[in-house]
Design a protein around this motif. Structure first.
Motif, PDB file in Angstrom:
ATOM      1  N   MET A 259      -0.240  15.064  -5.037  1.00  0.00           N
ATOM      2  CA  MET A 259      -0.859  14.246  -3.989  1.00  0.00           C
ATOM      3  C   MET A 259      -0.586  14.897  -2.643  1.00  0.00           C
ATOM      4  O   MET A 259       0.496  15.435  -2.406  1.00  0.00           O
ATOM      5  N   GLU A 260      -1.579  14.862  -1.762  1.00  0.00           N
ATOM      6  CA  GLU A 260      -1.442  15.391  -0.410  1.00  0.00           C
ATOM      7  C   GLU A 260      -1.612  14.246   0.591  1.00  0.00           C
ATOM      8  O   GLU A 260      -2.280  13.241   0.299  1.00  0.00           O
ATOM      9  N   ARG A 261      -1.057  14.425   1.748  1.00  0.00           N
ATOM     10  CA  ARG A 261      -1.194  13.406   2.788  1.00  0.00           C
ATOM     11  C   ARG A 261      -2.672  13.111   3.075  1.00  0.00           C
ATOM     12  O   ARG A 261      -3.057  11.963   3.324  1.00  0.00           O
ATOM     13  N   ASP A 262      -3.521  14.150   3.039  1.00  0.00           N
ATOM     14  CA  ASP A 262      -4.955  13.972   3.319  1.00  0.00           C
ATOM     15  C   ASP A 262      -5.674  13.142   2.260  1.00  0.00           C
ATOM     16  O   ASP A 262      -6.791  12.672   2.492  1.00  0.00           O
ATOM     17  N   ASP A 263      -5.049  12.978   1.072  1.00  0.00           N
ATOM     18  CA  ASP A 263      -5.656  12.136   0.034  1.00  0.00           C
ATOM     19  C   ASP A 263      -5.604  10.655   0.399  1.00  0.00           C
ATOM     20  O   ASP A 263      -6.324   9.843  -0.187  1.00  0.00           O
ATOM     21  N   ILE A 264      -4.754  10.314   1.344  1.00  0.00           N
ATOM     22  CA  ILE A 264      -4.603   8.907   1.739  1.00  0.00           C
ATOM     23  C   ILE A 264      -5.665   8.597   2.796  1.00  0.00           C
ATOM     24  O   ILE A 264      -5.429   8.660   3.998  1.00  0.00           O
ATOM     25  N   ASN A 265      -6.849   8.304   2.315  1.00  0.00           N
ATOM     26  CA  ASN A 265      -8.005   8.062   3.175  1.00  0.00           C
ATOM     27  C   ASN A 265      -8.532   6.652   2.949  1.00  0.00           C
ATOM     28  O   ASN A 265      -7.892   5.822   2.295  1.00  0.00           O
ATOM     29  N   ASP A 266      -9.711   6.355   3.481  1.00  0.00           N
ATOM     30  CA  ASP A 266     -10.268   5.003   3.345  1.00  0.00           C
ATOM     31  C   ASP A 266     -10.491   4.624   1.881  1.00  0.00           C
ATOM     32  O   ASP A 266     -10.251   3.468   1.489  1.00  0.00           O
ATOM     33  N   GLU A 267     -10.951   5.570   1.073  1.00  0.00           N
ATOM     34  CA  GLU A 267     -11.190   5.269  -0.337  1.00  0.00           C
ATOM     35  C   GLU A 267      -9.875   4.936  -1.041  1.00  0.00           C
ATOM     36  O   GLU A 267      -9.798   3.976  -1.819  1.00  0.00           O
ATOM     37  N   TYR A 268      -8.838   5.708  -0.765  1.00  0.00           N
ATOM     38  CA  TYR A 268      -7.514   5.446  -1.337  1.00  0.00           C
ATOM     39  C   TYR A 268      -7.045   4.039  -0.971  1.00  0.00           C
ATOM     40  O   TYR A 268      -6.544   3.294  -1.823  1.00  0.00           O
TER      41      TYR A 268
ATOM     42  N   ASN B 111      -1.618  -0.891   4.520  1.00  0.00           N
ATOM     43  CA  ASN B 111      -2.375  -0.171   5.548  1.00  0.00           C
ATOM     44  C   ASN B 111      -2.038   1.319   5.471  1.00  0.00           C
ATOM     45  O   ASN B 111      -1.242   1.749   4.626  1.00  0.00           O
ATOM     46  N   HIS B 112      -2.621   2.101   6.348  1.00  0.00           N
ATOM     47  CA  HIS B 112      -2.444   3.544   6.287  1.00  0.00           C
ATOM     48  C   HIS B 112      -0.986   3.940   6.478  1.00  0.00           C
ATOM     49  O   HIS B 112      -0.470   4.821   5.774  1.00  0.00           O
ATOM     50  N   GLU B 113      -0.299   3.293   7.413  1.00  0.00           N
ATOM     51  CA  GLU B 113       1.100   3.628   7.670  1.00  0.00           C
ATOM     52  C   GLU B 113       1.968   3.333   6.448  1.00  0.00           C
ATOM     53  O   GLU B 113       2.847   4.125   6.093  1.00  0.00           O
TER      54      GLU B 113
ATOM     55  N   TYR C 227       4.904   5.233   1.536  1.00  0.00           N
ATOM     56  CA  TYR C 227       5.000   5.274   0.068  1.00  0.00           C
ATOM     57  C   TYR C 227       4.904   6.711  -0.424  1.00  0.00           C
ATOM     58  O   TYR C 227       5.678   7.146  -1.293  1.00  0.00           O
ATOM     59  N   PHE C 228       3.968   7.456   0.128  1.00  0.00           N
ATOM     60  CA  PHE C 228       3.800   8.867  -0.210  1.00  0.00           C
ATOM     61  C   PHE C 228       5.088   9.649   0.079  1.00  0.00           C
ATOM     62  O   PHE C 228       5.551  10.444  -0.742  1.00  0.00           O
ATOM     63  N   GLU C 229       5.673   9.414   1.230  1.00  0.00           N
ATOM     64  CA  GLU C 229       6.881  10.145   1.620  1.00  0.00           C
ATOM     65  C   GLU C 229       8.078   9.777   0.747  1.00  0.00           C
ATOM     66  O   GLU C 229       8.950  10.615   0.506  1.00  0.00           O
ATOM     67  N   ARG C 230       8.110   8.539   0.251  1.00  0.00           N
ATOM     68  CA  ARG C 230       9.197   8.125  -0.653  1.00  0.00           C
ATOM     69  C   ARG C 230       8.994   8.647  -2.070  1.00  0.00           C
ATOM     70  O   ARG C 230       9.918   8.588  -2.890  1.00  0.00           O
ATOM     71  N   SER C 231       7.801   9.135  -2.362  1.00  0.00           N
ATOM     72  CA  SER C 231       7.449   9.539  -3.725  1.00  0.00           C
ATOM     73  C   SER C 231       7.547  11.051  -3.911  1.00  0.00           C
ATOM     74  O   SER C 231       6.678  11.671  -4.526  1.00  0.00           O
ATOM     75  N   GLN C 232       8.584  11.640  -3.373  1.00  0.00           N
ATOM     76  CA  GLN C 232       8.760  13.086  -3.423  1.00  0.00           C
ATOM     77  C   GLN C 232       9.994  13.443  -4.245  1.00  0.00           C
ATOM     78  O   GLN C 232      10.919  12.641  -4.382  1.00  0.00           O
ATOM     79  N   PRO C 233      10.014  14.673  -4.809  1.00  0.00           N
ATOM     80  CA  PRO C 233      11.194  15.116  -5.556  1.00  0.00           C
ATOM     81  C   PRO C 233      12.438  15.081  -4.685  1.00  0.00           C
ATOM     82  O   PRO C 233      12.330  15.194  -3.456  1.00  0.00           O
ATOM     83  N   PRO C 234      13.618  14.916  -5.287  1.00  0.00           N
ATOM     84  CA  PRO C 234      13.845  14.930  -6.740  1.00  0.00           C
ATOM     85  C   PRO C 234      13.777  13.557  -7.411  1.00  0.00           C
ATOM     86  O   PRO C 234      13.850  13.483  -8.629  1.00  0.00           O
TER      87      PRO C 234
END
Length: 199
Positions: A20-29, A50-52, A57-64
């Protein structure tokens, strides 16, 4: 070859999983994760996203401790959903999983099951996990059916574990071991041959 499939970590028959990339978090997402028709029984679905919040959530979903994938249609490379391993424990070799097919035209056609197989494969064959588990609300027949199709074992019942639509719901604990996966879906040698043919 589309550049997104070149970033695939695992290739299935219907989907591939790429980071997943940060850019994937768009209106459709944001429409997917706020769609009550598919998210009613997801544990985190009680609050609007919301977007923030999605970025957090994206940032918390990183390795390890976690890995977060975009689920993409293997034919068109369209981003159709998301899949995640979380609470990864490198000592006990366990993790939990979640997945979502957000794109309406890809629901109910086996894409979610293939995504789960590939997520399990990544956890077992790439991360060396031994047990991967999740849970599903008893009324969520689509999720339970997909998990049964993949071969998840129903291990127990959590009574009144989820609150949704004004009442509490029981959830079923679902899990798979590495040995189960290799017996049902093949070990690394089988998948190495599969990947060579797909690429």
């Amino acid at each position: 070859m589309d550049k997104s499939i070149r970033r695939a970590r695992v290739l299935g028959n219907k989907v591939f999983l790429r980071p997943m990339e940060r850019d994937d978090i768009n209106d459709e997402y944001l429409c997917w994760v706020n769609d009550s028709s598919i998210n009613t029984y997801i544990l985190q679905s009680g609050f609007p996203v919301n977007h923030e919040a999605a970025i957090e959530y994206f940032e918390r979903s990183q390795p390890p401790s976690a890995v977060y994938f975009a689920v993409c249609d293997i034919e068109t490379c369209t981003h159709i959903g998301n899949a995640r391993l979380s609470l990864i424990d490198p000592i006990h070799r366990v993790a939990t999983y979640g997945r979502l097919i957000g794109h309406p035209e890809f629901r109910g056609k086996g894409f979610g099951s293939d995504a789960l197989i590939q997520l399990l494969r990544y956890g077992f064959h790439h991360l060396g996990l031994n047990r991967i588990w999740s849970s599903a609300v008893t009324e969520n027949r689509a999720s339970l059916g997909s998990n049964d199709k993949v071969g998840m074992t129903r291990e127990g019942l959590l009574r009144e574990y989820i609150y949704a639509n004004g009442k509490f719901h029981d959830t079923i604990v679902l899990a798979m071991l590495r040995s189960d996966f290799d017996e049902l879906h093949g070990g690394p040698d089988v998948w190495e041959k599969h990947d060579a043919e797909k690429r």
